[in-house]
Scaffold this motif. Structure first.
Motif, PDB file in Angstrom:
ATOM      1  N   GLU A  25       0.869  -1.182   0.000  1.00  0.00           N
ATOM      2  CA  GLU A  25       0.000   0.000   0.000  1.00  0.00           C
ATOM      3  C   GLU A  25       0.903   1.227   0.000  1.00  0.00           C
ATOM      4  OE1 GLU A  25      -2.863  -0.206   3.248  1.00  0.00           O
ATOM      5  OE2 GLU A  25      -2.565  -2.378   3.323  1.00  0.00           O
ATOM      6  N   LEU A  26       0.636   2.173  -0.914  1.00  0.00           N
ATOM      7  CA  LEU A  26       1.445   3.375  -1.019  1.00  0.00           C
ATOM      8  C   LEU A  26       0.585   4.603  -0.797  1.00  0.00           C
ATOM      9  CD1 LEU A  26       2.445   1.223  -3.404  1.00  0.00           C
ATOM     10  CD2 LEU A  26       4.070   3.043  -3.862  1.00  0.00           C
ATOM     11  N   GLU A  27       1.053   5.509   0.069  1.00  0.00           N
ATOM     12  CA  GLU A  27       0.376   6.771   0.337  1.00  0.00           C
ATOM     13  C   GLU A  27       1.248   7.913  -0.176  1.00  0.00           C
ATOM     14  OE1 GLU A  27      -1.648   5.407   4.595  1.00  0.00           O
ATOM     15  OE2 GLU A  27       0.305   6.436   4.557  1.00  0.00           O
ATOM     16  N   PHE A  28       0.648   8.840  -0.912  1.00  0.00           N
ATOM     17  CA  PHE A  28       1.440   9.930  -1.487  1.00  0.00           C
ATOM     18  C   PHE A  28       0.531  11.086  -1.874  1.00  0.00           C
ATOM     19  CE2 PHE A  28       0.207   6.942  -4.780  1.00  0.00           C
ATOM     20  CZ  PHE A  28      -0.308   7.747  -5.782  1.00  0.00           C
ATOM     21  N   SER A  29       1.143  12.196  -2.238  1.00  0.00           N
ATOM     22  CA  SER A  29       0.393  13.346  -2.738  1.00  0.00           C
ATOM     23  C   SER A  29       1.056  13.802  -4.035  1.00  0.00           C
ATOM     24  CB  SER A  29       0.390  14.480  -1.700  1.00  0.00           C
ATOM     25  OG  SER A  29       1.718  14.879  -1.400  1.00  0.00           O
ATOM     26  N   GLY A  30       0.625  14.957  -4.546  1.00  0.00           N
ATOM     27  CA  GLY A  30       1.211  15.484  -5.774  1.00  0.00           C
ATOM     28  C   GLY A  30       0.432  15.155  -7.023  1.00  0.00           C
TER      29      GLY A  30
END
Length: 325
Positions: A25-30
């Motif tokens: 699971e990957l959490e990120f913004s942008g």
């Protein structure tokens, strides 16, 4: 794409005798949700299933369903309750949330060979502008690793808990866990009283293993969250002790400690995996595990416990000597 592969597990088969799989699971913004979907469709094309403004799924042939969502439970609930994108209010809220709330990609369980395709995905996300843990001082974005268990035996699971507990101080440094994430409540370590309990155990029943865990860790907010696995084994007991609908029963460990450093050109998912591998290796080396259990007992000091600094230095040297690093 990076030529580095995912380090093979010391115990390659799961509790059903099949190749062990792992979910990331990957959490990120942008990126917005739509932009994330576009990147994924270029790398892992599949059938797009729209759940709501806040959730999408991509069915990738041969791999499974990748979920892409705005990581905000309130929005996801409202979107479903109000008919997905039919509500203008939900659409507006979703647009606002994309600028404030992280995007999360939940990958299906994959073999380590299949995980190689995720390396292309993370590079594509980086090139598109995805940013991880370092994006903001208030961001606590992380990577969650969900390896299938090799066995449902209580004594095997005890070994994993012992291995993680003995390594947990070192793991924080090995992952270079961001200060924001250290200060957040989401990845708390096991209390030292629980470690002392674990290192003095040799055999346990499933009931005892779960009861001991719930007594000291009745929360999802642990670096190694065992609640999904224990709910798979005894859902009634777990849900009776922890009233949290986010607990999803599954036969995996739920390892929440690593940062998500998508914005770094030299970072890949193989990095946090190599650190988790050490936990798996120690859990499956009984002689080494017994040595470190006794070492922890011997290092105990009246009133002040074990010296974390000395313990980490000793472990680091031992791991280097064994070429596990």
């Amino acid at each position: 794409m990076s030529n580095e592969s995912f380090k093979a597990l010391t115990e390659p088969l799961n509790y059903e005798g099949k190749d062990r799989k792992v979910g990331f699971e990957l959490e990120f913004s942008g990126l917005t949700l739509d932009q994330t979907i576009d990147v994924m469709q270029q790398v892992l094309p599949g059938e797009l299933v729209s759940v709501s403004k806040a959730e999408q799924e991509i069915e990738v042939d041969g791999l499974g369903s990748f979920k892409v969502e705005i990581d905000w439970d309130y929005l996801k609930r409202k979107a479903k309750a109000e008919g997905g994108d039919k509500s203008a209010w939900v659409r507006e809220l979703g647009s606002l949330a994309e600028n404030l709330v992280p995007i999360e990609i939940v990958c299906p369980p994959l073999t380590l060979e299949q995980c190689e395709q995720l390396l292309t995905l993370t590079e594509a996300l980086r090139e598109a502008g995805a940013k991880g843990t370092d994006e903001s001082w208030i961001a606590a974005y992380g990577v969650h690793i969900n390896p299938e268990v090799p066995s449902l035996s209580a004594n095997v699971l005890l070994r994993y808990l012992q291995a993680f507990s003995l390594l947990q101080w070192w793991l924080v440094e090995a992952h270079r866990v961001d200060t924001t994430r250290k200060l957040s409540p989401y990845i708390d370590k096991y209390p030292e009283a629980y470690i002392r309990l674990l290192v003095n155990q040799h055999e346990v029943t499933q009931e005892q293993l779960i009861d001991d865990y719930l007594k000291h860790n009745a929360t999802r907010n642990r670096a190694l969250d065992m609640l999904p696995l224990f709910a798979f084994l005894d859902e009634e007991k777990v849900m009776g002790a922890v009233d949290d609908k986010k607990i999803k029963a599954r036969p995996t460990f739920h390892y929440r400690l690593p940062n998500c450093q998508l914005e770094h050109p030299d970072w890949q998912l193989t990095e946090p995996w190599k650190v988790w591998w050490v936990v798996d290796a120690l859990a499956n080396d009984q002689q080494a595990l017994d040595y470190w259990k006794q070492a922890f007992i011997d290092a105990e000091r009246p009133l002040i416990g074990v010296s974390e600094k000395d313990w980490k230095e000793r472990l680091e040297q031992w791991l280097k000597d064994r070429e596990w690093l």
